[in-house]
Design an enzyme around this catalytic site. Structure first.
Site, PDB file in Angstrom:
ATOM      1  N   GLU A  49       0.831  -1.204   0.000  1.00 24.13           N
ATOM      2  CA  GLU A  49       0.000   0.000   0.000  1.00 24.13           C
ATOM      3  C   GLU A  49       0.869   1.259   0.000  1.00 24.13           C
ATOM      4  O   GLU A  49       0.572   2.249  -0.661  1.00 24.13           O
ATOM      5  CB  GLU A  49      -0.914   0.007   1.238  1.00 24.13           C
ATOM      6  CG  GLU A  49      -2.046  -0.994   1.141  1.00 24.13           C
ATOM      7  CD  GLU A  49      -2.765  -1.177   2.466  1.00 24.13           C
ATOM      8  OE1 GLU A  49      -4.004  -1.080   2.472  1.00 24.13           O
ATOM      9  OE2 GLU A  49      -2.101  -1.419   3.484  1.00 24.13           O
ATOM     10  N   ASP A  51       3.978   1.493  -1.187  1.00 20.42           N
ATOM     11  CA  ASP A  51       4.571   1.642  -2.517  1.00 20.42           C
ATOM     12  C   ASP A  51       3.561   2.235  -3.494  1.00 20.42           C
ATOM     13  O   ASP A  51       3.914   3.031  -4.359  1.00 20.42           O
ATOM     14  CB  ASP A  51       5.064   0.287  -3.042  1.00 20.42           C
ATOM     15  CG  ASP A  51       6.339  -0.156  -2.324  1.00 20.42           C
ATOM     16  OD1 ASP A  51       6.968   0.695  -1.667  1.00 20.42           O
ATOM     17  OD2 ASP A  51       6.692  -1.342  -2.423  1.00 20.42           O
ATOM     18  N   LEU A  97      16.331   2.942  -3.177  1.00 17.05           N
ATOM     19  CA  LEU A  97      16.397   2.304  -4.490  1.00 17.05           C
ATOM     20  C   LEU A  97      15.071   2.508  -5.186  1.00 17.05           C
ATOM     21  O   LEU A  97      14.022   2.513  -4.549  1.00 17.05           O
ATOM     22  CB  LEU A  97      16.629   0.791  -4.334  1.00 17.05           C
ATOM     23  CG  LEU A  97      17.981   0.335  -3.793  1.00 17.05           C
ATOM     24  CD1 LEU A  97      17.934  -1.146  -3.454  1.00 17.05           C
ATOM     25  CD2 LEU A  97      19.074   0.599  -4.826  1.00 17.05           C
ATOM     26  N   GLU A 136      21.364  -9.368  -6.053  1.00 16.17           N
ATOM     27  CA  GLU A 136      21.464  -9.691  -4.622  1.00 16.17           C
ATOM     28  C   GLU A 136      20.080  -9.711  -3.991  1.00 16.17           C
ATOM     29  O   GLU A 136      19.256  -8.860  -4.297  1.00 16.17           O
ATOM     30  CB  GLU A 136      22.284  -8.612  -3.893  1.00 16.17           C
ATOM     31  CG  GLU A 136      23.681  -8.457  -4.409  1.00 16.17           C
ATOM     32  CD  GLU A 136      24.371  -7.236  -3.802  1.00 16.17           C
ATOM     33  OE1 GLU A 136      23.724  -6.511  -3.002  1.00 16.17           O
ATOM     34  OE2 GLU A 136      25.536  -7.024  -4.122  1.00 16.17           O
ATOM     35  N   LYS A 138      17.273  -8.773  -1.571  1.00 16.48           N
ATOM     36  CA  LYS A 138      17.054  -7.549  -0.801  1.00 16.48           C
ATOM     37  C   LYS A 138      16.474  -7.958   0.545  1.00 16.48           C
ATOM     38  O   LYS A 138      15.281  -8.219   0.677  1.00 16.48           O
ATOM     39  CB  LYS A 138      16.087  -6.631  -1.544  1.00 16.48           C
ATOM     40  CG  LYS A 138      15.867  -5.299  -0.865  1.00 16.48           C
ATOM     41  CD  LYS A 138      15.163  -4.350  -1.814  1.00 16.48           C
ATOM     42  CE  LYS A 138      14.987  -2.958  -1.234  1.00 16.48           C
ATOM     43  NZ  LYS A 138      13.931  -2.854  -0.247  1.00 16.48           N
ATOM     44  N   ASP A 140      15.064  -7.700   4.173  1.00 19.63           N
ATOM     45  CA  ASP A 140      14.180  -6.717   4.762  1.00 19.63           C
ATOM     46  C   ASP A 140      14.596  -6.416   6.192  1.00 19.63           C
ATOM     47  O   ASP A 140      14.204  -7.099   7.128  1.00 19.63           O
ATOM     48  CB  ASP A 140      12.761  -7.305   4.744  1.00 19.63           C
ATOM     49  CG  ASP A 140      11.744  -6.249   4.439  1.00 19.63           C
ATOM     50  OD1 ASP A 140      12.148  -5.094   4.218  1.00 19.63           O
ATOM     51  OD2 ASP A 140      10.552  -6.583   4.421  1.00 19.63           O
ATOM     52  N   TYR A 248      26.632  -5.239   1.957  1.00 15.86           N
ATOM     53  CA  TYR A 248      26.396  -5.274   0.512  1.00 15.86           C
ATOM     54  C   TYR A 248      26.903  -4.044  -0.223  1.00 15.86           C
ATOM     55  O   TYR A 248      26.754  -3.945  -1.429  1.00 15.86           O
ATOM     56  CB  TYR A 248      24.915  -5.479   0.198  1.00 15.86           C
ATOM     57  CG  TYR A 248      23.989  -4.470   0.848  1.00 15.86           C
ATOM     58  CD1 TYR A 248      23.990  -3.147   0.454  1.00 15.86           C
ATOM     59  CD2 TYR A 248      23.121  -4.858   1.862  1.00 15.86           C
ATOM     60  CE1 TYR A 248      23.160  -2.222   1.043  1.00 15.86           C
ATOM     61  CE2 TYR A 248      22.283  -3.937   2.457  1.00 15.86           C
ATOM     62  CZ  TYR A 248      22.301  -2.618   2.052  1.00 15.86           C
ATOM     63  OH  TYR A 248      21.482  -1.707   2.646  1.00 15.86           O
ATOM     64  N   LYS A 336      10.875  -6.040  -6.949  1.00 12.48           N
ATOM     65  CA  LYS A 336      10.114  -6.542  -5.803  1.00 12.48           C
ATOM     66  C   LYS A 336       9.435  -7.864  -6.105  1.00 12.48           C
ATOM     67  O   LYS A 336       9.083  -8.141  -7.249  1.00 12.48           O
ATOM     68  CB  LYS A 336       9.040  -5.514  -5.435  1.00 12.48           C
ATOM     69  CG  LYS A 336       9.608  -4.189  -4.968  1.00 12.48           C
ATOM     70  CD  LYS A 336       9.967  -4.278  -3.513  1.00 12.48           C
ATOM     71  CE  LYS A 336      10.227  -2.918  -2.943  1.00 12.48           C
ATOM     72  NZ  LYS A 336       9.785  -2.704  -1.615  1.00 12.48           N
ATOM     73  N   CYS A 430     -17.903  -9.405  27.928  1.00 10.74           N
ATOM     74  CA  CYS A 430     -16.728 -10.278  27.872  1.00 10.74           C
ATOM     75  C   CYS A 430     -17.172 -11.712  27.582  1.00 10.74           C
ATOM     76  O   CYS A 430     -18.044 -12.236  28.260  1.00 10.74           O
ATOM     77  CB  CYS A 430     -15.995 -10.197  29.210  1.00 10.74           C
ATOM     78  SG  CYS A 430     -14.685 -11.408  29.367  1.00 10.74           S
ATOM     79  N   CYS A 433     -16.347 -13.922  31.010  1.00 12.46           N
ATOM     80  CA  CYS A 433     -17.046 -13.772  32.289  1.00 12.46           C
ATOM     81  C   CYS A 433     -18.431 -13.142  32.136  1.00 12.46           C
ATOM     82  O   CYS A 433     -19.192 -13.074  33.093  1.00 12.46           O
ATOM     83  CB  CYS A 433     -16.218 -12.949  33.271  1.00 12.46           C
ATOM     84  SG  CYS A 433     -16.104 -11.214  32.831  1.00 12.46           S
ATOM     85  N   CYS A 448     -12.816  -5.791  28.900  1.00 15.05           N
ATOM     86  CA  CYS A 448     -13.689  -6.367  29.916  1.00 15.05           C
ATOM     87  C   CYS A 448     -13.522  -5.515  31.175  1.00 15.05           C
ATOM     88  O   CYS A 448     -12.413  -5.211  31.587  1.00 15.05           O
ATOM     89  CB  CYS A 448     -13.275  -7.808  30.207  1.00 15.05           C
ATOM     90  SG  CYS A 448     -14.047  -8.444  31.704  1.00 15.05           S
ATOM     91  N   CYS A 453     -12.102 -10.718  36.335  1.00 13.89           N
ATOM     92  CA  CYS A 453     -12.437 -11.572  35.190  1.00 13.89           C
ATOM     93  C   CYS A 453     -11.509 -12.785  35.140  1.00 13.89           C
ATOM     94  O   CYS A 453     -10.297 -12.632  35.182  1.00 13.89           O
ATOM     95  CB  CYS A 453     -12.295 -10.770  33.897  1.00 13.89           C
ATOM     96  SG  CYS A 453     -12.449 -11.776  32.413  1.00 13.89           S
TER      97      CYS A 453
HETATM   98  P1  AMP Z   1      14.091   1.212  -0.118  1.00 13.34           P
HETATM   99  O1  AMP Z   1      14.512   1.978   1.096  1.00 13.34           O
HETATM  100  O2  AMP Z   1      12.982   0.255   0.142  1.00 13.34           O
HETATM  101  O3  AMP Z   1      13.859   2.096  -1.288  1.00 13.34           O
HETATM  102  O4  AMP Z   1      15.280   0.244  -0.544  1.00 13.34           O
HETATM  103  C1  AMP Z   1      16.614   0.531  -0.294  1.00 13.34           C
HETATM  104  C2  AMP Z   1      17.057  -0.275   0.855  1.00 13.34           C
HETATM  105  O5  AMP Z   1      17.133  -1.644   0.542  1.00 13.34           O
HETATM  106  C3  AMP Z   1      18.451   0.030   1.283  1.00 13.34           C
HETATM  107  O6  AMP Z   1      18.529   1.197   2.032  1.00 13.34           O
HETATM  108  C4  AMP Z   1      18.770  -1.185   2.089  1.00 13.34           C
HETATM  109  O7  AMP Z   1      18.307  -0.986   3.414  1.00 13.34           O
HETATM  110  C5  AMP Z   1      17.929  -2.287   1.504  1.00 13.34           C
HETATM  111  N1  AMP Z   1      18.699  -3.412   0.955  1.00 13.34           N
HETATM  112  C6  AMP Z   1      18.551  -4.700   1.328  1.00 13.34           C
HETATM  113  N2  AMP Z   1      19.376  -5.505   0.658  1.00 13.34           N
HETATM  114  C7  AMP Z   1      20.080  -4.725  -0.182  1.00 13.34           C
HETATM  115  C8  AMP Z   1      21.105  -4.980  -1.125  1.00 13.34           C
HETATM  116  N3  AMP Z   1      21.563  -6.230  -1.371  1.00 13.34           N
HETATM  117  N4  AMP Z   1      21.625  -3.932  -1.800  1.00 13.34           N
HETATM  118  C9  AMP Z   1      21.163  -2.678  -1.573  1.00 13.34           C
HETATM  119  N5  AMP Z   1      20.194  -2.372  -0.680  1.00 13.34           N
HETATM  120  C10 AMP Z   1      19.653  -3.386   0.014  1.00 13.34           C
HETATM  121 ZN    ZN Z   2     -14.171 -10.829  31.500  1.00 13.89          ZN
END
Ligand code: AMP
Ligand code: ZN
Length: 699
Positions: A49, A51, A97, A136, A138, A140, A248, A336, A430, A433, A448, A453
């Site tokens: 959402e 994005d 990115l 690579e 990505k 999270d 990275y 993505k 509740c 109870c 509650c 309870c």
């Molecule tokens: P975004 O902030 O979602 O636009 O994406 C960029 C972020 O991706 C970077 O700041 C990193 O925190 C994350 N990231 C995770 N893996 C990688 C990777 N292999 N290379 C570059 N960025 C990465």
């Molecule tokens: Zn209760």
């Protein structure tokens, strides 16, 4: 809750005036979500959402370039750092990115790279079917920059808004995967290594289990958990969290050390960093896309969340010429993955009652596999969520795991709606109870209203005996519920008064098992202060906060007295509680509120008769250089706030006082010290510079 309305006008139909208004709305909305995400680690909307909001903003700006606002979200990444940490200006900005949502977007990206160049010898290298790119995963998490001087880690910083981040040196130092010293040779004298701090699934699940026990808010996903854990003012808390770092990229380097990404990753590995073993050098767009498909298939079996693949032009000379557009490099793109979704049927909506009496609706689903995980429950959060999405028993729904371990219901399939599916009526009593439930104005949750309870009482007792609290073996949830039902157990103190003779007569018990249980209970009549505080189940006060309180107040008597003194929420005792690092005003209010409650006071009085709460044991003298020492801080410290310095000193076993006397062991002198420095000189107390202090503090 999503505010992106489904029937918004398509971008190409917007009039100029509408576009202007829309850009204004999007700027405000994206800023709002950035703050929730980057500063509070508590997003309200899914990544998809979010994005979508950013994409809409970009599309409108592309159509009406003259309407681009000075505060446009397209010009920045993230949110400015919060207070509490020193700020760090990145020598080279840390960028975001651009995203590619599908293969077409990726092909566009490769074409764009080719079209950037003119000379035939360049174009030959960048043709989409042959250009070398590193692909690579990505991961999270949150990006972090580590600065090494002479091979030694001197600073860790978060990305912040890309220009200025937060100084989290003390926190990153606690990560096992962050080298304190670079290995090998051949590293530039100054080098800033960049990478991702993240949390793997097992560690994340364990952390949330603990938080659930402590009635602390759960982290929505591993990324929020990583961000929340790294950005702790007390690095001791960070140290307890299962954080990892993978490298990275790099920022400032005092000398060039490589010509390509692939080679740079080898260097990073040789210097002692973890790099992602899946990363692959691809030749041409087709290979890159094949890698993406391959990783999409592996995604569900990885121990960490990845939300896409990053492609980076491998040759650094090309990279340098490609440069940047506003907030992202032109030489890289994040491709993505789609959110992991599936369809299933809502079988029931149940209401669970928590320790604080909150009624939480949960959707029971026909089990379905989403991204490799079988899902049979989805949290519905609260009454409004059910109303907004109009979720009814019998409906077919789309469930989603988007890095979020707690699955969400995205929407209902309208065609599946049958007239028999009745609107869900949120109960006003509740379910356990039967007492009336209450929804406080301005809040989303129903509670509650019955303090007695059973659901709450049993939950609280269960917490009281749990592993990180009294840790009483053999007293399981089922027993507690039964004992409670039969009036053997009402409050925590009753646990210590259980009569083995009565228990032995119960079904499923015998003399031996009853005696074993009371022996296990007796063994816990001596308890440490932090366990005791944790056991009470004060809202927002889990093991870490309990430790903090124990460390500071040292004895149960002192703690209880101080909390009672602080109940009016002003004055010295209140101030002292708020000054503790890691305790915010809300938590402080919950703690004193809890102690002020008459019912809870009775619980404490009764427990006092049964237990001995040991004083907090400071580290033994000599076990750390500061153990048993008395220390005074004066003047301004550069590297940490006074509060943080104080917390650190206490963690190492020192007592921090505010005035210098003959009993003082050390006086730490920062910039512009006052009369305390003079006094220290007069009394011949050992004086430490900030550097001396940092050496001690980090030992
Ligand atoms: P975004 O902030 O979602 O636009 O994406 C960029 C972020 O991706 C970077 O700041 C990193 O925190 C994350 N990231 C995770 N893996 C990688 C990777 N292999 N290379 C570059 N960025 C990465
Ligand atoms: Zn209760």
């Amino acid at each position: 809750m999503s505010r992106a309305s489904k029937d918004e006008t398509p971008v190409d139909k917007l009039s100029k005036a509408e576009a202007k208004a829309e850009l204004k709305r999007l700027a405000a909305e994206i800023t709002h979500h950035d703050r929730l995400y980057y500063q509070k680690d508590a997003p309200e909307i899914s990544d998809a959402e979010y994005d979508a909001l950013r994409r809409r903003n970009a599309a409108i700006e592309a159509r009406f370039p003259d309407l681009i606002r000075a505060d446009s979200p397209s010009k920045r990444v993230g949110a400015p750092p919060t207070t509490g940490f020193a700020k760090v200006r990145h020598p080279h900005p840390m960028l975001s990115l651009d995203n590619a949502m599908d293969e077409d977007d990726v092909r566009e990206f490769f074409k764009g790279v080719r079209n950037f160049f003119r000379a035939p010898e360049d174009v030959k290298r960048v043709e989409p079917d042959r250009i070398a790119v590193m692909a690579e995963p990505k991961i999270d998490g949150l990006s972090c920059s580590l600065r090494y001087e002479g091979g030694k880690l001197v600073r860790g910083a978060t990305r912040g808004d890309g220009i200025t981040g937060e100084d989290v040196t003390r926190n990153v130092e606690t990560l096992g995967t962050v080298p304190k010293r670079l290995e090998g040779r051949f590293w530039p004298d100054v080098i800033e290594v960049r990478g991702e701090v993240y949390m793997e699934h097992p560690g994340f699940a364990a952390l949330n289990r603990e938080r659930k026990k402590a009635d602390e808010p759960l982290f929505a996903n591993p990324r929020n958990a990583a961000a929340g854990s790294l950005r702790q003012l007390d690095p001791a808390i960070t140290a307890q969290r299962p954080l990892k770092f993978f490298a990275y990229a790099w920022g400032e380097a005092s000398e060039p050390f490589t010509k390509s990404h692939a080679d740079a990753l080898k260097h990073l590995k040789a210097w002692g960093f973890v790099t992602d073993p899946h990363s692959k050098l691809c030749h041409g767009v087709e290979q890159a896309l094949a890698f993406h498909r391959d990783m999409a298939a592996k995604r569900a079996s990885l121990p960490y969340d990845i939300d896409g693949i990053v492609y980076k032009v491998n040759d650094l000379d090309l990279e340098e010429r490609l440069g940047f557009v506003s907030r992202a490099p032109r030489w890289a793109i994040a491709h993505k993955f789609p959110a992991q979704q599936a369809q299933t049927v809502v079988k029931a909506i149940e209401i669970q009652v928590g320790r604080q009496g909150t009624l939480t609706p949960v959707a029971k689903l026909e089990p379905v596999t989403v991204g490799g995980v079988v899902v049979s429950n989805a949290s519905l959060h609260n009454e409004d969520e059910i109303k907004d999405k109009d979720i009814r028993v019998g409906d077919t729904v789309i469930v989603q795991r988007a890095g979020d371990v707690i699955p969400q219901i995205v929407e209902i399939i309208k065609d599946s709606r049958h007239e028999k599916h009745a609107k869900f009526k949120f109960p006003h009593e509740c379910p356990v109870c039967g007492s009336p439930a209450l929804r406080v104005e301005g809040e989303a949750a129903w509670y509650c209203t019955n303090i007695a309870c059973p659901a709450q009482a049993v939950e609280r007792l269960r917490h009281f005996v749990s592993r990180e609290a009294f840790d009483i073996e053999g007293l399981g949830e089922k027993h507690i519920a039964e004992f409670w039902q039969d009036g053997l157990l009402k409050t925590p103190a009753d646990i210590f008064r259980l009569d083995p003779a009565k228990i032995a007569k119960r079904e499923g018990w015998g003399e031996t098992s009853a005696r074993k249980l009371t022996a296990a209970i007796d063994a816990r009549r001596d308890v440490t202060l932090d366990r005791f505080i944790n056991a009470l189940g004060i809202p927002q006060t889990g093991p870490a906060t309990a430790k903090l309180l124990a460390r500071h107040y040292r004895s149960y008597k002192k703690w209880r007295h101080a909390m009672t003194e602080a109940r009016d929420r002003h004055g010295a005792a209140w101030q002292e509680l708020n000054d503790l690092h890691g305790i915010g005003e809300n938590t402080a209010a919950d703690i004193v509120g809890f102690i002020a409650e008459r019912h809870n006071q009775r619980v404490l009085d009764e427990l006092e008769k049964e237990l001995r709460v040991a004083d907090y044991a400071a580290p033994a003298e000599g076990s750390t250089p500061l153990a048993g020492k008395t220390i005074v801080f004066t003047g301004t410290l550069e590297a940490m706030s006074r509060n943080e310095a104080k917390a650190r000193a206490e963690a190492l076993g020192a007592t921090v006082t505010s005035s210098v006397s003959a009993k003082t062991d050390y006086v730490v002198i920062g910039a512009d010290p006052g009369s305390k420095a003079t006094k220290a000189h007069e009394l011949g107390v050992k004086i430490l510079s900030e550097d001396d202090w940092l050496k001690l503090a980090r030992s």
